[in-house]
Design a protein around this motif. Structure first.
Motif, PDB file in Angstrom:
ATOM      1  N   UNK A 149       0.676  -1.241  -0.129  1.00 48.58           N
ATOM      2  CA  UNK A 149      -0.104   0.201  -0.043  1.00 48.58           C
ATOM      3  C   UNK A 149       0.716   1.308   0.181  1.00 48.58           C
ATOM      4  N   UNK A 150       2.087   1.045   0.131  1.00 45.03           N
ATOM      5  CA  UNK A 150       2.883   2.322   0.322  1.00 45.03           C
ATOM      6  C   UNK A 150       3.503   3.016  -1.055  1.00 45.03           C
ATOM      7  N   UNK A 151       3.182   4.254  -1.196  1.00 38.03           N
ATOM      8  CA  UNK A 151       3.545   4.815  -2.556  1.00 38.03           C
ATOM      9  C   UNK A 151       5.136   4.871  -2.803  1.00 38.03           C
ATOM     10  N   UNK A 152       5.546   4.650  -3.861  1.00 36.50           N
ATOM     11  CA  UNK A 152       7.029   4.692  -4.160  1.00 36.50           C
ATOM     12  C   UNK A 152       7.691   5.609  -5.489  1.00 36.50           C
ATOM     13  N   UNK A 153       8.962   5.777  -5.536  1.00 37.84           N
ATOM     14  CA  UNK A 153       9.425   6.766  -6.442  1.00 37.84           C
ATOM     15  C   UNK A 153       9.419   6.125  -7.855  1.00 37.84           C
ATOM     16  N   UNK A 154       9.702   4.886  -7.942  1.00 42.95           N
ATOM     17  CA  UNK A 154      10.061   4.476  -9.269  1.00 42.95           C
ATOM     18  C   UNK A 154       9.812   2.826  -9.583  1.00 42.95           C
ATOM     19  N   UNK A 155       9.556   2.442 -10.701  1.00 44.03           N
ATOM     20  CA  UNK A 155       9.409   1.241 -10.976  1.00 44.03           C
ATOM     21  C   UNK A 155       9.689   0.719 -12.351  1.00 44.03           C
ATOM     22  N   UNK A 156      10.732  -0.152 -12.735  1.00 47.78           N
ATOM     23  CA  UNK A 156      11.240  -0.097 -13.897  1.00 47.78           C
ATOM     24  C   UNK A 156      10.334  -0.878 -14.852  1.00 47.78           C
ATOM     25  N   UNK A 175      27.974 -10.167   8.631  1.00 43.71           N
ATOM     26  CA  UNK A 175      28.265  -8.786   8.052  1.00 43.71           C
ATOM     27  C   UNK A 175      28.248  -8.977   6.503  1.00 43.71           C
ATOM     28  N   UNK A 176      27.306  -8.082   6.100  1.00 44.26           N
ATOM     29  CA  UNK A 176      27.091  -8.238   4.527  1.00 44.26           C
ATOM     30  C   UNK A 176      27.567  -7.032   3.875  1.00 44.26           C
ATOM     31  N   UNK A 177      28.631  -7.318   2.683  1.00 43.77           N
ATOM     32  CA  UNK A 177      28.934  -5.895   2.061  1.00 43.77           C
ATOM     33  C   UNK A 177      27.968  -5.579   0.932  1.00 43.77           C
ATOM     34  N   UNK A 178      27.417  -4.389   0.933  1.00 44.83           N
ATOM     35  CA  UNK A 178      26.567  -3.960  -0.072  1.00 44.83           C
ATOM     36  C   UNK A 178      26.730  -2.730  -0.838  1.00 44.83           C
ATOM     37  N   UNK A 179      26.247  -2.596  -2.014  1.00 42.00           N
ATOM     38  CA  UNK A 179      26.457  -1.439  -2.728  1.00 42.00           C
ATOM     39  C   UNK A 179      25.370  -0.840  -2.654  1.00 42.00           C
ATOM     40  N   UNK A 180      24.996   0.595  -2.301  1.00 39.49           N
ATOM     41  CA  UNK A 180      24.034   1.446  -1.664  1.00 39.49           C
ATOM     42  C   UNK A 180      23.442   2.399  -2.994  1.00 39.49           C
ATOM     43  N   UNK A 181      22.470   2.451  -3.512  1.00 43.99           N
ATOM     44  CA  UNK A 181      22.387   3.634  -4.356  1.00 43.99           C
ATOM     45  C   UNK A 181      20.803   3.591  -4.736  1.00 43.99           C
ATOM     46  N   UNK A 182      20.367   4.920  -5.609  1.00 44.21           N
ATOM     47  CA  UNK A 182      19.036   5.085  -5.748  1.00 44.21           C
ATOM     48  C   UNK A 182      18.887   5.036  -7.241  1.00 44.21           C
ATOM     49  N   UNK A 183      18.031   4.506  -7.589  1.00 42.34           N
ATOM     50  CA  UNK A 183      17.539   4.620  -9.137  1.00 42.34           C
ATOM     51  C   UNK A 183      16.128   5.336  -9.021  1.00 42.34           C
ATOM     52  N   UNK A 184      16.065   6.256  -8.037  1.00 46.01           N
ATOM     53  CA  UNK A 184      14.877   6.989  -7.711  1.00 46.01           C
ATOM     54  C   UNK A 184      14.316   6.458  -6.406  1.00 46.01           C
ATOM     55  N   UNK A 217      12.855  -3.999 -12.360  1.00 44.84           N
ATOM     56  CA  UNK A 217      13.624  -3.347 -13.241  1.00 44.84           C
ATOM     57  C   UNK A 217      14.690  -2.473 -12.644  1.00 44.84           C
ATOM     58  N   UNK A 218      14.094  -1.550 -11.614  1.00 42.93           N
ATOM     59  CA  UNK A 218      15.087  -0.771 -10.922  1.00 42.93           C
ATOM     60  C   UNK A 218      16.206  -1.432 -10.184  1.00 42.93           C
TER      61      UNK A 218
END
Ligand SMILES: N[C@H](CCC[C@H](N)C(=O)O)C(=O)O
Length: 276
Positions: free
Chosen positions: A69-76, A149-158, A220-221
């Protein structure tokens, strides 16, 4: 209210799509959750609303609601279905359209072979996009996930993504670690959790535990974020085949402030009406 909808999917990531230009569509969080429910409702990962734009340089506005139900920024994957929907419904005759989203303008284009290419804009590593980031130069972060401990890349596609490299996606602990990463205290707006297996420099396998939807057959994102993460970490070439459980996408990124381009299918499954 009785509403017409179209059931669509992009590589099995499925959507209930409403023409909110010719219908008055106002959905509460509970109504979104009902629509997404695969037993009591229609069943989908996200609900997409097609609206008139609110800015001059766009053809349409596109709103995205997760199954929770949450509105989000992007969907590829949704963007590919969007352009097929507006074309098939005669809402435009343009092959390439400018779509206003919460994350800015994206530009999907119907290809002659029926695939859809979406200019997903520039990937962002800025602190304002990912509030907890303190050092935007770092390309990976260490997260405590359960007992490890997990190594993650963190970024935004929107929308926000945390992508990790795993040996094999099929044995990756997506159902266990996915929700722990989604709800990790480092992500005040939660996050989509990607699990990427590098097959070669131009081929990855990917599973994504999506924020607000759980594991989907494709994201997609998430595919764009995984390729950007892989290129940033020196693991991938600039054009990558992304194999998801629902099928294959192609993602291209020339690095730095270039735009990310994603190409894949968009399928209409059936039309329906529902009383809300
Ligand atoms: N779950 C995502 C939204 C849908 C993204 C995914 N379905 C795609 O194709 O990009 C989020 O909360 O940011």
């Amino acid at each position: 209210m009785r509403l017409r909808f179209t059931k669509m999917h992009g590589l099995g990531n499925d959507f209930v799509v409403f023409d909110a230009i010719h219908q008055d569509v106002k959905l509460s969080r509970e109504q979104c959750r009902f629509l997404a429910d695969r037993h009591f409702g229609v069943g989908c990962d996200q609900i997409l609303l097609v609206e008139r734009p609110t800015v001059a340089d766009a053809d349409f506005r596109y709103r995205i609601f997760n199954a929770d139900g949450g509105e989000v920024e992007q969907c590829g994957n949704g963007a590919r279905c969007f352009v097929r929907f507006v074309h098939d419904k005669g809402l435009t005759d343009k092959k390439q359209i400018r779509v206003e989203t919460k994350a800015g303008i994206i530009v999907p284009r119907l290809e002659d072979d029926g695939q859809v290419t979406v200019d997903m804009g520039v990937p962002r590593f800025e602190p304002k996009e990912i509030p907890f980031l303190t050092d935007k130069r770092a390309s990976t972060y260490l997260l405590s996930v359960g007992a490890k401990i997990v190594e993650v890349s963190v970024l935004s596609m929107g929308n926000p993504h945390a992508v990790q490299v795993v040996d094999q996606v099929e044995t990756a602990p997506v159902a266990h670690d996915g929700p722990l990463i989604e709800h990790h205290p480092s992500f005040p707006n939660r996050v989509n959790a990607g699990f990427m297996e590098v097959v070669s420099r131009d081929h990855i396998r990917l599973r994504v535990w999506e924020r607000g939807a759980g594991e989907t057959l494709a994201c997609g994102t998430g595919a764009c974020a995984a390729v950007v993460a892989g290129i940033t970490r020196g693991l991938l070439a600039h054009r990558v085949r992304v194999a998801t459980r629902g099928g294959e996408l192609t993602v291209r990124w020339a690095g730095d402030n270039h735009h990310v381009f994603m190409t894949g299918p968009a399928v209409t499954v059936f039309e329906g009406e529902i009383e809300l």
